[in-house]
Scaffold this active site. Sequence first.
Site, PDB file in Angstrom:
ATOM      1  N   PRO A   1      -0.387  -7.031  -1.396  1.00  0.00           N
ATOM      2  CA  PRO A   1      -0.340  -7.837  -2.296  1.00  0.00           C
ATOM      3  C   PRO A   1       0.033  -8.994  -1.911  1.00  0.00           C
ATOM      4  CG  PRO A   1       2.033  -6.731  -1.437  1.00  0.00           C
ATOM      5  CD  PRO A   1       0.374  -6.318  -0.893  1.00  0.00           C
ATOM      6  N   LYS A   2      -1.055 -10.054  -3.117  1.00  0.00           N
ATOM      7  CA  LYS A   2      -0.905 -11.603  -2.837  1.00  0.00           C
ATOM      8  C   LYS A   2       0.582 -11.791  -2.678  1.00  0.00           C
ATOM      9  CE  LYS A   2      -3.591 -15.450  -3.522  1.00  0.00           C
ATOM     10  NZ  LYS A   2      -2.895 -16.214  -3.692  1.00  0.00           N
ATOM     11  N   VAL A   3       1.075 -12.225  -1.713  1.00  0.00           N
ATOM     12  CA  VAL A   3       2.806 -12.572  -2.285  1.00  0.00           C
ATOM     13  C   VAL A   3       2.680 -14.010  -2.836  1.00  0.00           C
ATOM     14  CG1 VAL A   3       4.966 -12.488  -1.694  1.00  0.00           C
ATOM     15  CG2 VAL A   3       3.471 -11.314  -0.416  1.00  0.00           C
TER      16      VAL A   3
END
EC number: 6.5.1.2
Length: 560
Positions: A123-125
């Site tokens: 995930p691209k946090v």
Amino acid sequence: MKVWMAILISILCWQSSAWAVCPAWSPARAQEEISRLQQQIKQWDDDYWKEGKSEVEDGVYDQLSARLTQWQRCFGNETPDVMMPPLNGAVIHPVAHTGVRKMADKIALSLWMRERSDLWVQPKVDGVAVTLVYRDGKLNKAISRGNGLKGEDWTQKVRLISAVPQTVSGPLANSTLQGEIFLKREGHIQQQMGGINARAKVAGLMMRQDDSDTLNSLGVFVWAWPDGPQLMTDRLKELATAGFTLTQTYTRAVKNADEVARVRNAWWKAKLPFVTDGVVVRAAKEPESRHWLPGQAEWLVAWKYQPVAQVAEVKTIQFAVGKSGKISVVASLAPVMLDDKKVQRVNIGSVRRWQEWDIAPGDQILVSLAGQGIPRIDDVVWRGAERTKPTPPENRFNSLTCYFASDVCQEQFISRLVWLGSKQVLGLDGIGEAGWRALHQTHRFEHIFSWLLLTPEQLQNTPGIAKSKSAQLWHQFNLARKQPFTRWVMAMGIPLTRAALNASDERSWSQLLLSTEQFWQQLPGTGSGRARQVIEWKENAQIKKLGSWLAAQQITGFEP
């Protein structure tokens, strides 16, 4: 071959759209617009990087930054793709932060993945990037991303974040990690909740002077271990053992863009412990850390989510007159995609509402989808340097005007035709606003029921009406003659609900004309005010003339 053709078409479409959005500005106007937006973004950058506050939503900032880049490309003032944050710290990163290149779509991602193997998705946090340096098993230093080469010393702050392990062992005892400090969330569903300005909130907490307990509301997601174990599985296992468990939980092996898309969609709808704005696909094999430089990472890319709200440029302001005579304002937009829906228009509302919004062509507005997928305006995020607003038409219309055609009645007249053709009134399938305009322009209707006199030949020879469709329309027009009396009265715009009209048990025009105000007032949902409106309506000269005309056409209920 088909894949390469699809890729070529995608590239050509992107290039076409890129050129299409270039504003038709003079060089002087372009310079002024670009300069103003540059100054605003610089101010936002200073607020964010130096003071940890944000006066603008993260998504709006990102989209306006992209808009600025597009304008610069259009007018030959392009800057490098990677914008370096302002240097606000002197601590050198042991390993530079590279940043991540964004993929435009699934096709671009597929092309990138074809040349690589052993790929993983994370995930691209959405938070702020940090370097964690461990020496002899202890957290030695924490550094903000800064400009990727140097950043601020965040060590004391990070030591107060309970989610960050203060001691580690084994291969991590002397290591450099890169990750994202994020705002901890419980069951955050990105699809429903959006970004909540998480990035700015984290930056604000990290910039505060006081060492507040609120730092425990932060977590960390490690996404890179430069010079770590060669196998991704070994990296994930060691990180999890040390306490960085989220990395192992949310890192998945993928073979192609279809698999990435499935994971991306699942995380978009799932309950997660953090805010995200897309996914990152990375190759397990990375170069030695001494080769890492800002903007130079070829081993990872991002595929961001489409924003819940999009910044759109207002192209024109248009005024529409509804069947009741009310003037509404519509903004025509440069097309944007919202949840797979192409949005080119948004209803602003009344003239007064438009004036309160203060929207002019050239402005940038934030648009999202309300219930049932209807576009709505959330905010005006940027106003152009030159603002010329059109003059709204005079408010000369009401619920009893424009049953008969005239130059000044054009819009309300068309609205009445659209209304009477709708499913709930006469049910004329296969014709909408464009069709009514074509018929009226060609045959110059006298009033809203003039279409009943059209012949098959006239319909067939109407520009804008396909010959294959003309026979269907003639059939629909003939069927309308058999509609119940109440449907025709609704088409005439009687100010009653269908339920009230049905309850009246009116079955003829002559009977309706004799009904008193007291009679109408006793109907369900009809008060004294509405009853007076019905009396005004049936006594109106245009309505009486239409009733007589329908009687001559032997429409059910209107015959003498």
